[in-house]
Structures are given as C-alpha cells and as structure tokens.
Design a protein around this motif. Structure first.
Motif, PDB file in Angstrom:
ATOM      1  N   PRO A   3      35.974  60.616  25.132  1.00 60.94           N
ATOM      2  CA  PRO A   3      36.738  60.707  23.887  1.00 60.94           C
ATOM      3  C   PRO A   3      36.864  62.151  23.431  1.00 60.94           C
ATOM      4  CG  PRO A   3      34.624  59.611  23.531  1.00 60.94           C
ATOM      5  CD  PRO A   3      34.715  59.931  24.977  1.00 60.94           C
ATOM      6  N   ARG A   4      38.018  62.462  22.864  1.00 62.75           N
ATOM      7  CA  ARG A   4      38.238  63.807  22.340  1.00 62.75           C
ATOM      8  C   ARG A   4      39.325  63.756  21.278  1.00 62.75           C
ATOM      9  NH1 ARG A   4      41.067  66.091  27.728  1.00 62.75           N
ATOM     10  NH2 ARG A   4      42.799  64.668  27.651  1.00 62.75           N
ATOM     11  N   ILE A   5      39.350  64.794  20.497  1.00 61.43           N
ATOM     12  CA  ILE A   5      40.393  64.954  19.483  1.00 61.43           C
ATOM     13  C   ILE A   5      41.279  66.097  19.939  1.00 61.43           C
ATOM     14  CG2 ILE A   5      40.880  65.606  17.100  1.00 61.43           C
ATOM     15  CD1 ILE A   5      38.208  64.326  16.340  1.00 61.43           C
ATOM     16  N   SER A   6      42.588  65.867  19.967  1.00 65.52           N
ATOM     17  CA  SER A   6      43.501  66.928  20.395  1.00 65.52           C
ATOM     18  C   SER A   6      44.420  67.403  19.267  1.00 65.52           C
ATOM     19  CB  SER A   6      44.338  66.465  21.586  1.00 65.52           C
ATOM     20  OG  SER A   6      45.073  65.312  21.244  1.00 65.52           O
ATOM     21  N   LEU A   7      44.524  66.604  18.194  1.00 60.82           N
ATOM     22  CA  LEU A   7      45.384  66.971  17.074  1.00 60.82           C
ATOM     23  C   LEU A   7      44.710  66.573  15.773  1.00 60.82           C
ATOM     24  CD1 LEU A   7      48.180  67.979  16.035  1.00 60.82           C
ATOM     25  CD2 LEU A   7      48.917  65.606  16.149  1.00 60.82           C
ATOM     26  N   LEU A   8      44.617  67.525  14.863  1.00 60.79           N
ATOM     27  CA  LEU A   8      44.066  67.296  13.536  1.00 60.79           C
ATOM     28  C   LEU A   8      45.182  67.552  12.535  1.00 60.79           C
ATOM     29  CD1 LEU A   8      41.565  66.852  11.722  1.00 60.79           C
ATOM     30  CD2 LEU A   8      41.210  69.313  11.823  1.00 60.79           C
ATOM     31  N   THR A   9      45.498  66.563  11.706  1.00 54.70           N
ATOM     32  CA  THR A   9      46.590  66.675  10.748  1.00 54.70           C
ATOM     33  C   THR A   9      46.041  66.743   9.331  1.00 54.70           C
ATOM     34  OG1 THR A   9      48.064  65.409  12.188  1.00 54.70           O
ATOM     35  CG2 THR A   9      48.681  65.557   9.874  1.00 54.70           C
ATOM     36  N   LEU A  10      46.538  67.715   8.568  1.00 59.66           N
ATOM     37  CA  LEU A  10      46.173  67.856   7.162  1.00 59.66           C
ATOM     38  C   LEU A  10      47.421  67.769   6.297  1.00 59.66           C
ATOM     39  CD1 LEU A  10      43.714  70.906   7.242  1.00 59.66           C
ATOM     40  CD2 LEU A  10      43.143  68.471   7.214  1.00 59.66           C
ATOM     41  N   LEU A  48      44.251  75.960  18.244  1.00 54.57           N
ATOM     42  CA  LEU A  48      42.839  76.240  18.036  1.00 54.57           C
ATOM     43  C   LEU A  48      42.122  76.242  19.387  1.00 54.57           C
ATOM     44  CD1 LEU A  48      42.244  73.928  14.936  1.00 54.57           C
ATOM     45  CD2 LEU A  48      42.909  76.330  14.962  1.00 54.57           C
ATOM     46  N   ALA A  49      40.849  76.533  19.374  1.00 52.05           N
ATOM     47  CA  ALA A  49      40.056  76.593  20.608  1.00 52.05           C
ATOM     48  C   ALA A  49      39.960  75.220  21.270  1.00 52.05           C
ATOM     49  CB  ALA A  49      38.655  77.119  20.296  1.00 52.05           C
ATOM     50  N   GLY A  50      39.813  75.232  22.580  1.00 52.73           N
ATOM     51  CA  GLY A  50      39.592  73.997  23.327  1.00 52.73           C
ATOM     52  C   GLY A  50      40.780  73.073  23.395  1.00 52.73           C
ATOM     53  N   GLY A  51      41.980  73.590  23.153  1.00 54.75           N
ATOM     54  CA  GLY A  51      43.172  72.759  23.212  1.00 54.75           C
ATOM     55  C   GLY A  51      43.451  71.962  21.954  1.00 54.75           C
ATOM     56  N   LEU A  52      42.638  72.138  20.928  1.00 58.56           N
ATOM     57  CA  LEU A  52      42.848  71.436  19.662  1.00 58.56           C
ATOM     58  C   LEU A  52      44.014  72.073  18.913  1.00 58.56           C
ATOM     59  CD1 LEU A  52      41.843  69.340  17.554  1.00 58.56           C
ATOM     60  CD2 LEU A  52      40.331  71.122  16.683  1.00 58.56           C
ATOM     61  N   LYS A  53      44.855  71.239  18.321  1.00 56.86           N
ATOM     62  CA  LYS A  53      45.958  71.721  17.494  1.00 56.86           C
ATOM     63  C   LYS A  53      45.758  71.228  16.070  1.00 56.86           C
ATOM     64  CE  LYS A  53      49.355  72.003  21.111  1.00 56.86           C
ATOM     65  NZ  LYS A  53      50.669  71.649  21.601  1.00 56.86           N
ATOM     66  N   LEU A  54      46.087  72.090  15.127  1.00 57.02           N
ATOM     67  CA  LEU A  54      46.069  71.757  13.711  1.00 57.02           C
ATOM     68  C   LEU A  54      47.512  71.613  13.253  1.00 57.02           C
ATOM     69  CD1 LEU A  54      44.706  71.532  10.888  1.00 57.02           C
ATOM     70  CD2 LEU A  54      44.889  74.038  10.755  1.00 57.02           C
ATOM     71  N   ALA A  55      47.834  70.500  12.611  1.00 56.91           N
ATOM     72  CA  ALA A  55      49.171  70.272  12.071  1.00 56.91           C
ATOM     73  C   ALA A  55      49.077  70.220  10.550  1.00 56.91           C
ATOM     74  CB  ALA A  55      49.752  68.965  12.595  1.00 56.91           C
ATOM     75  N   LEU A  56      49.930  70.984   9.886  1.00 62.04           N
ATOM     76  CA  LEU A  56      50.011  70.955   8.424  1.00 62.04           C
ATOM     77  C   LEU A  56      51.325  70.306   8.015  1.00 62.04           C
ATOM     78  CD1 LEU A  56      48.851  74.553   7.407  1.00 62.04           C
ATOM     79  CD2 LEU A  56      47.456  72.486   7.630  1.00 62.04           C
ATOM     80  N   TRP A  57      51.240  69.290   7.197  1.00 64.16           N
ATOM     81  CA  TRP A  57      52.407  68.593   6.653  1.00 64.16           C
ATOM     82  C   TRP A  57      52.321  68.642   5.135  1.00 64.16           C
ATOM     83  CZ3 TRP A  57      56.040  65.655   9.508  1.00 64.16           C
ATOM     84  CH2 TRP A  57      55.757  65.497  10.858  1.00 64.16           C
ATOM     85  N   ALA A  58      53.446  68.691   4.473  1.00 63.89           N
ATOM     86  CA  ALA A  58      53.457  68.538   3.020  1.00 63.89           C
ATOM     87  C   ALA A  58      52.969  67.130   2.694  1.00 63.89           C
ATOM     88  CB  ALA A  58      54.861  68.759   2.468  1.00 63.89           C
ATOM     89  N   GLN A  59      52.151  66.994   1.672  1.00 65.56           N
ATOM     90  CA  GLN A  59      51.586  65.687   1.315  1.00 65.56           C
ATOM     91  C   GLN A  59      52.661  64.635   1.093  1.00 65.56           C
ATOM     92  OE1 GLN A  59      49.324  66.812  -2.135  1.00 65.56           O
ATOM     93  NE2 GLN A  59      47.450  67.130  -0.951  1.00 65.56           N
ATOM     94  N   ASP A  60      53.737  64.994   0.419  1.00 66.07           N
ATOM     95  CA  ASP A  60      54.814  64.028   0.156  1.00 66.07           C
ATOM     96  C   ASP A  60      55.461  63.559   1.451  1.00 66.07           C
ATOM     97  OD1 ASP A  60      54.321  64.271  -2.545  1.00 66.07           O
ATOM     98  OD2 ASP A  60      55.954  65.691  -2.887  1.00 66.07           O
TER      99      ASP A  60
END
Length: 67
Positions: A3-10, A48-60
């Motif tokens: 198991p791994r995380i590849s995308l983190l969305t905020l 980000l490191a290790g192939g992780l991506k951070l995605a930023l979306w507007a809350q709405d």
C-alpha cells in the motif's frame, strides 16, 4: 502489493494565495494552476519526494466535485 499514497488532496479557502505559499514560501515545484478552462476544474499540483503529489483545490470546487 504494497500500500502507498501517491496523491494527497487539500481543499483550500484561497487557491491562488495557497499556491503562492507552497511555491514561494515552501519552495515546492509546480506548473501553477491548471484546469481553469473547466468549471470547478482549477487545481495546482506539486511534486513531492518519493513520487507523492500534492493537489490543491479551492474548497468550493472540491465540495462541488464530491457532491
């Protein structure tokens, strides 16, 4: 399978200000905000490191996408 995380969305209150913070303040690489041509589609991705991506979306927009 490992198991791994590849995308983190905020969801953020202000997408443009958040991009400035993560890009200029923290120094994270990004192509900036993409998807503006789509209603509720604007998002910014950061590598980000290790192939992780951070995605930023507007809350709405994120709330609209998730129903």
């Amino acid at each position: 399978m490992r198991p791994r995380i590849s995308l983190l969305t905020l969801g953020v209150a202000d997408l443009e200000r958040s991009v400035v913070f993560y890009r200029d303040g923290l120094g994270l690489p990004t192509d900036g905000i993409v998807g503006r041509e789509f209603e509720h589609g604007a998002v910014a991705f950061f590598e980000l490191a290790g192939g992780l991506k951070l995605a930023l979306w507007a809350q709405d927009d994120l709330a609209h996408d998730t129903g």
